[in-house]
Design a protein around this motif. Structure first.
Motif: not given
Length: 107
Positions: A3-5, A10, A21, A30, A43, A52-53, A56, A61, A77
């Motif tokens: 997962v990447r934010i 954000c 999230c 998180l 991660t 979380c995806i 958001c 995310i 996403k």
């Protein structure tokens, strides 16, 4: 999977004490960073549940998919609306696919 934010997208869910999230993550991975934005502890501990995806509101995310699912470099996403979840798959070759799933609510 990882997962990447996106730190640019954000906003830490604005005036909320805790980003959405952070509230929804079942692994408690998180947190709200000192700059007020969401961050992930590690991660490698992520369960890949995608909660979380979906939660958001800024689509900040994304999940990187392994080669077996979408090819190395593909991302996933989501955008949630009242009656559906819209998944956006971006393949490594740049092709984008949209998948809409009806959201069922328990009453």
């Amino acid at each position: 999977m990882a997962v990447r934010i996106d730190r640019e997208l954000c906003n830490g869910c604005g005036k909320l004490d805790e980003p959405l999230c952070v509230r929804i993550c079942p692994g408690d991975l998180l947190y709200k960073n000192t700059d007020g934005k969401a961050a992930i502890r590690d991660t490698r501990d992520c369960w890949d549940c995608a909660a979380c995806i979906k939660e958001c509101p800024k689509q900040a995310i994304e999940m990187y998919l392994p080669a077996q699912i979408g090819g190395r470099g593909s991302t996933l996403k989501a955008r949630k609306s009242r009656d559906k979840i819209i998944w956006m798959l971006k393949r490594a070759d740049g092709v984008e696919e949209i998948i809409e799933i009806e959201a069922h609510r328990i009453v």
